[in-house]
Structures are given as structure tokens and as C-alpha cells.
Design a protein around this motif. Sequence first.
Motif, PDB file in Angstrom:
ATOM      1  N   VAL A  80       1.020  -1.149  -0.460  1.00  0.00           N
ATOM      2  CA  VAL A  80      -0.315  -0.198   0.062  1.00  0.00           C
ATOM      3  C   VAL A  80       1.101   1.568  -0.119  1.00  0.00           C
ATOM      4  O   VAL A  80       0.516   2.181  -0.686  1.00  0.00           O
ATOM      5  N   ALA A  81       2.458   1.484   0.698  1.00  0.00           N
ATOM      6  CA  ALA A  81       2.893   2.167   0.634  1.00  0.00           C
ATOM      7  C   ALA A  81       3.417   2.686  -1.011  1.00  0.00           C
ATOM      8  O   ALA A  81       3.476   3.924  -1.504  1.00  0.00           O
ATOM      9  N   VAL A  82       3.420   1.764  -1.554  1.00  0.00           N
ATOM     10  CA  VAL A  82       4.376   1.822  -3.438  1.00  0.00           C
ATOM     11  C   VAL A  82       3.199   2.377  -3.924  1.00  0.00           C
ATOM     12  O   VAL A  82       3.236   3.235  -4.563  1.00  0.00           O
ATOM     13  N   TRP A  83       2.088   2.023  -3.243  1.00  0.00           N
ATOM     14  CA  TRP A  83       0.576   2.204  -4.218  1.00  0.00           C
ATOM     15  C   TRP A  83       0.263   3.775  -4.461  1.00  0.00           C
ATOM     16  O   TRP A  83      -0.101   4.404  -4.818  1.00  0.00           O
ATOM     17  N   GLU A  84       0.224   4.009  -2.339  1.00  0.00           N
ATOM     18  CA  GLU A  84      -0.068   5.330  -2.510  1.00  0.00           C
ATOM     19  C   GLU A  84       1.449   6.549  -3.206  1.00  0.00           C
ATOM     20  O   GLU A  84       0.694   7.554  -3.360  1.00  0.00           O
ATOM     21  N   LYS A  85       2.778   6.790  -2.915  1.00  0.00           N
ATOM     22  CA  LYS A  85       3.453   7.306  -3.317  1.00  0.00           C
ATOM     23  C   LYS A  85       3.166   6.940  -4.998  1.00  0.00           C
ATOM     24  O   LYS A  85       3.789   8.174  -5.520  1.00  0.00           O
ATOM     25  N   LYS A  86       3.027   6.309  -6.498  1.00  0.00           N
ATOM     26  CA  LYS A  86       2.464   6.110  -7.285  1.00  0.00           C
ATOM     27  C   LYS A  86       1.283   6.798  -7.644  1.00  0.00           C
ATOM     28  O   LYS A  86       1.145   8.344  -8.196  1.00  0.00           O
ATOM     29  N   ALA A  87       0.467   6.705  -6.300  1.00  0.00           N
ATOM     30  CA  ALA A  87      -1.299   7.364  -6.719  1.00  0.00           C
ATOM     31  C   ALA A  87      -1.098   8.896  -6.325  1.00  0.00           C
ATOM     32  O   ALA A  87      -1.216   9.943  -6.914  1.00  0.00           O
ATOM     33  N   GLU A 114     -15.509   4.506  14.209  1.00  0.00           N
ATOM     34  CA  GLU A 114     -16.292   5.866  13.134  1.00  0.00           C
ATOM     35  C   GLU A 114     -14.575   6.384  12.951  1.00  0.00           C
ATOM     36  O   GLU A 114     -15.471   7.531  11.874  1.00  0.00           O
ATOM     37  N   ARG A 115     -13.473   6.629  13.596  1.00  0.00           N
ATOM     38  CA  ARG A 115     -12.737   7.075  13.326  1.00  0.00           C
ATOM     39  C   ARG A 115     -12.435   6.368  11.592  1.00  0.00           C
ATOM     40  O   ARG A 115     -11.549   7.220  10.685  1.00  0.00           O
ATOM     41  N   MET A 116     -11.935   5.720  11.854  1.00  0.00           N
ATOM     42  CA  MET A 116     -12.010   4.583  10.105  1.00  0.00           C
ATOM     43  C   MET A 116     -13.183   5.296   9.172  1.00  0.00           C
ATOM     44  O   MET A 116     -12.628   5.089   8.080  1.00  0.00           O
ATOM     45  N   ASN A 117     -13.920   5.316   9.573  1.00  0.00           N
ATOM     46  CA  ASN A 117     -15.137   5.823   8.359  1.00  0.00           C
ATOM     47  C   ASN A 117     -15.185   7.169   7.498  1.00  0.00           C
ATOM     48  O   ASN A 117     -14.718   7.353   6.807  1.00  0.00           O
ATOM     49  N   LYS A 118     -13.641   7.585   8.527  1.00  0.00           N
ATOM     50  CA  LYS A 118     -13.135   8.900   8.346  1.00  0.00           C
ATOM     51  C   LYS A 118     -11.789   9.047   7.568  1.00  0.00           C
ATOM     52  O   LYS A 118     -11.767   9.929   7.547  1.00  0.00           O
ATOM     53  N   SER A 119     -11.294   7.968   7.121  1.00  0.00           N
ATOM     54  CA  SER A 119      -9.958   7.602   7.209  1.00  0.00           C
ATOM     55  C   SER A 119     -10.075   7.855   5.876  1.00  0.00           C
ATOM     56  O   SER A 119     -10.667   6.879   4.837  1.00  0.00           O
ATOM     57  N   ARG A 120      -8.944   8.063   5.242  1.00  0.00           N
ATOM     58  CA  ARG A 120      -9.211   8.456   3.967  1.00  0.00           C
ATOM     59  C   ARG A 120      -7.944   6.337   3.245  1.00  0.00           C
ATOM     60  O   ARG A 120      -7.675   5.689   3.422  1.00  0.00           O
ATOM     61  N   SER A 121      -8.385   6.683   2.209  1.00  0.00           N
ATOM     62  CA  SER A 121      -8.350   4.382   1.117  1.00  0.00           C
ATOM     63  C   SER A 121      -6.717   5.324   1.588  1.00  0.00           C
ATOM     64  O   SER A 121      -6.265   6.076   0.999  1.00  0.00           O
ATOM     65  N   ARG A 122      -6.158   3.691   0.869  1.00  0.00           N
ATOM     66  CA  ARG A 122      -6.548   2.215   1.065  1.00  0.00           C
ATOM     67  C   ARG A 122      -6.042   1.904   2.523  1.00  0.00           C
ATOM     68  O   ARG A 122      -4.951   2.512   2.549  1.00  0.00           O
ATOM     69  N   ARG A 123      -7.008   1.867   3.497  1.00  0.00           N
ATOM     70  CA  ARG A 123      -6.934   1.647   4.263  1.00  0.00           C
ATOM     71  C   ARG A 123      -6.312  -0.250   4.689  1.00  0.00           C
ATOM     72  O   ARG A 123      -7.687  -1.024   4.255  1.00  0.00           O
ATOM     73  N   ILE A 227      -0.064 -11.306  -4.641  1.00  0.00           N
ATOM     74  CA  ILE A 227      -0.849 -10.789  -4.038  1.00  0.00           C
ATOM     75  C   ILE A 227      -0.821  -9.489  -4.639  1.00  0.00           C
ATOM     76  O   ILE A 227      -1.930  -8.626  -4.208  1.00  0.00           O
ATOM     77  N   ALA A 228       0.124  -8.432  -4.965  1.00  0.00           N
ATOM     78  CA  ALA A 228      -0.704  -7.374  -5.661  1.00  0.00           C
ATOM     79  C   ALA A 228      -0.776  -7.122  -6.601  1.00  0.00           C
ATOM     80  O   ALA A 228      -1.598  -6.321  -6.727  1.00  0.00           O
ATOM     81  N   ALA A 229      -1.058  -8.376  -7.494  1.00  0.00           N
ATOM     82  CA  ALA A 229      -1.676  -8.214  -8.784  1.00  0.00           C
ATOM     83  C   ALA A 229      -3.013  -8.534  -8.017  1.00  0.00           C
ATOM     84  O   ALA A 229      -4.096  -7.406  -8.431  1.00  0.00           O
ATOM     85  N   PHE A 230      -3.684  -9.200  -6.649  1.00  0.00           N
ATOM     86  CA  PHE A 230      -5.007  -8.955  -6.758  1.00  0.00           C
ATOM     87  C   PHE A 230      -5.469  -7.818  -6.058  1.00  0.00           C
ATOM     88  O   PHE A 230      -6.648  -7.637  -6.201  1.00  0.00           O
ATOM     89  N   PHE A 231      -4.356  -7.414  -6.007  1.00  0.00           N
ATOM     90  CA  PHE A 231      -5.067  -5.319  -5.193  1.00  0.00           C
ATOM     91  C   PHE A 231      -4.701  -4.513  -6.108  1.00  0.00           C
ATOM     92  O   PHE A 231      -5.212  -3.271  -5.505  1.00  0.00           O
ATOM     93  N   GLY A 232      -4.449  -5.285  -7.403  1.00  0.00           N
ATOM     94  CA  GLY A 232      -4.178  -3.778  -8.465  1.00  0.00           C
ATOM     95  C   GLY A 232      -3.991  -3.217  -8.406  1.00  0.00           C
ATOM     96  O   GLY A 232      -3.298  -1.967  -8.336  1.00  0.00           O
ATOM     97  N   ILE A 233      -2.295  -3.636  -7.415  1.00  0.00           N
ATOM     98  CA  ILE A 233      -1.233  -2.839  -6.825  1.00  0.00           C
ATOM     99  C   ILE A 233       0.353  -3.349  -7.999  1.00  0.00           C
ATOM    100  O   ILE A 233       0.944  -4.310  -7.968  1.00  0.00           O
ATOM    101  N   SER A 234       0.921  -2.155  -9.037  1.00  0.00           N
ATOM    102  CA  SER A 234       1.817  -2.643  -9.998  1.00  0.00           C
ATOM    103  C   SER A 234       3.446  -2.522  -9.637  1.00  0.00           C
ATOM    104  O   SER A 234       2.989  -1.758  -8.872  1.00  0.00           O
ATOM    105  N   LEU A 235       3.782  -2.814  -9.561  1.00  0.00           N
ATOM    106  CA  LEU A 235       5.063  -3.263  -8.657  1.00  0.00           C
ATOM    107  C   LEU A 235       6.862  -3.143  -9.767  1.00  0.00           C
ATOM    108  O   LEU A 235       6.484  -4.469 -11.074  1.00  0.00           O
ATOM    109  N   THR A 236       7.846  -1.975  -9.861  1.00  0.00           N
ATOM    110  CA  THR A 236       8.767  -2.893 -10.813  1.00  0.00           C
ATOM    111  C   THR A 236       9.448  -3.803  -9.898  1.00  0.00           C
ATOM    112  O   THR A 236       9.173  -4.167  -8.768  1.00  0.00           O
ATOM    113  N   GLU A 237      10.559  -4.282 -10.635  1.00  0.00           N
ATOM    114  CA  GLU A 237      10.963  -5.099  -9.850  1.00  0.00           C
ATOM    115  C   GLU A 237      11.551  -5.159  -8.881  1.00  0.00           C
ATOM    116  O   GLU A 237      12.249  -5.626  -7.704  1.00  0.00           O
TER     117      GLU A 237
END
Length: 313
Positions: A80-87, A114-123, A227-237
Motif C-alpha cells: 500500500v505504501a508503494v501504491w500511495e507513492k505512485k498514486a 467511526e474514525r476508520m470511516n473518516k480515514s482516507r483510502s486505502r485502508r 498478492i500485489a496483482a490481486f489488490f491491483g498494485i503494480s510493482l517494478t522489479e
Amino acid sequence: MEKSRKVFAEILDKAMTEANTMDREELLFSYKGVLYPVTLCSPEVFRAMESLEARSDDVILAGYPKSGTNWVGQILSDLVAVWEKKAQNKASSMNDEELEEFPYLEIGDTGKYERMNKSRSRRVIFTHLRPENLPRSVFKNKAKILLLVRNPKDVATSFYHFSNVMSPLPSYETWDDFFVAFMTKKMAWGCYFEYLSEWNKYTDNENVMTITYEELKENPVLGVKNIAAFFGISLTEKELQNVVERSSFQSMKKNSSKTHGSFGNILFRKGGVSDWKNLFSEDQNKKMDKAFEECIGRTKLGTKLKYEIYCKA
């Protein structure tokens, strides 16, 4: 990460301190027929949990205790950190840092959701719960779930050692005593065989991906890639290698004091396969073999566990 790690350590420290003042029979309570640690969970929290609004882009990890959830949780947090950096096209902190929540869904206070409902994606969300005890929105909103399973003999072995150093859980004078409790459904988070049986009903769900602890150990590069492919996260080598290296047992154990405080040594013991051979008697092997076959053996999930390979002496 510092705030989230602090929250993690504070919750566990409080739970252990409270548990140290309690009698053994007071440590667990029953909710909907399943036992849970009273200093970590509560009926009030379980009821409040239903208010969580799951999202289709949530990254959920489901696994029974001592199946490797802390290990795979590291992988998911890194992905998710990789995804956030790219996004966001900039360096970004991991998702659980912003939440400042204990990563396990069922552990916390009633205001957590309630706090989680207000947090940003991706959780990133971890849970030891059976599917029927998750908030209904998880399946209704088609959140993706990575189901992590591990051979039952190693789960029992790891759970035994964990129980004897984790005061919120009942400890056992002998392995034989623990084995009886494990086989008679007296464990926190319930019976592992029932856990597997319930999750087996979801193995064909397109939003559920099953991975075994053993296959991830055998080929972590392929496992992380899938796992990355399942969650739609692309990775470089390079990104793939970094995630794999950071999530190796050796690396996580080495950094455990930074990531999990004083609980690092408790959470990361051996991280191996077939440690059960050091504890199981011939009679215990036969009893577990029979239970596995009766409960899960011929199912899709049972087949995926490769019981003949990993659980036969």
C-alpha cells in the motif's frame, strides 16, 4: 510509522498489564459461541464494529492467530505504501500511520470504527475473525480479502508457545494440556478447524484470494507478486525485491523492537515450517489427522493446505 507503532505497543502493554491481575478462568469471554481475550476484545466493540463501512479498495487480511498475519501484514502495508507513492506522486507514509489504530479490526475501542470511516483510502485491515462475524459491509461492498491459512500442526505449535508468553491468553503447564484445549475448541478466536470450514465457503468468491503460509515461504517473490496483482498494485522489479526483503522473517525479527516495541520477540519466534515435529506425539498426530480429514480434508481449502506434505511425519 512512529505514531501507529506507539498505538500498537500501548494497546498490547495495557492488555498484558491488566491480564496479569486476572485469574486464568477470567481471561476469555464468549461472544456468539466463540472465545476471545477479555483484555483485547469486548462485546461492546463487536457490536460497534457493525458500523464500519467497508470499501471496495480496502486491503483486508484474514488469518487465524499464529498463521503468519504479522508477516503478511508487513507485506500488505509495504504494498500500500508503494501504491500511495505512485498514486500521489510523492513519498507517502503507510496507511496505518494515518489511522493511528491497532491494525486488527476486532481490537480497540468502540469509537474506532467511526474514525476508520473518516480515514482516507486505502485502508489496511487485519482480522482473526470468521467471515460470518465480520461487518456485513465487507461482503456487501465487495472489499478484497486475502485469506492466509497455515498447516494446523504448526498453527497449534506456534499458538502454544505464544500463549505461554502472552498474558492476555491462558497459559498451559504442558504441551499436552494445550493440545487438549486446541482440539476441544477452547482457544481464543475459536476452533481452527471450524475457522477453516467457515472460510472454505468463500474460496470461490472473486474478492477472496487464498494463500498458504507454506507457499509464501517457498516462493516469496511469486507470492508477493500474486498478492500485489490481486489488490491491483503494480510493482517494478526493484519494488518487488524491496518488499520481499523487508518482509523476510530475518529482517522483521531484526527490526521487531522498532516496529513492535517490547513485543517483537513475542511475535516473531521462529517463522519456520514443520516445528510441530518437536512436540506432537504419535497419538496426537493421529487425532489431528482425523479431525482435519473430518472437518476440512476433502474441501478446496483443505486441498490447498497440502496436508499430506506438511503434516505427515
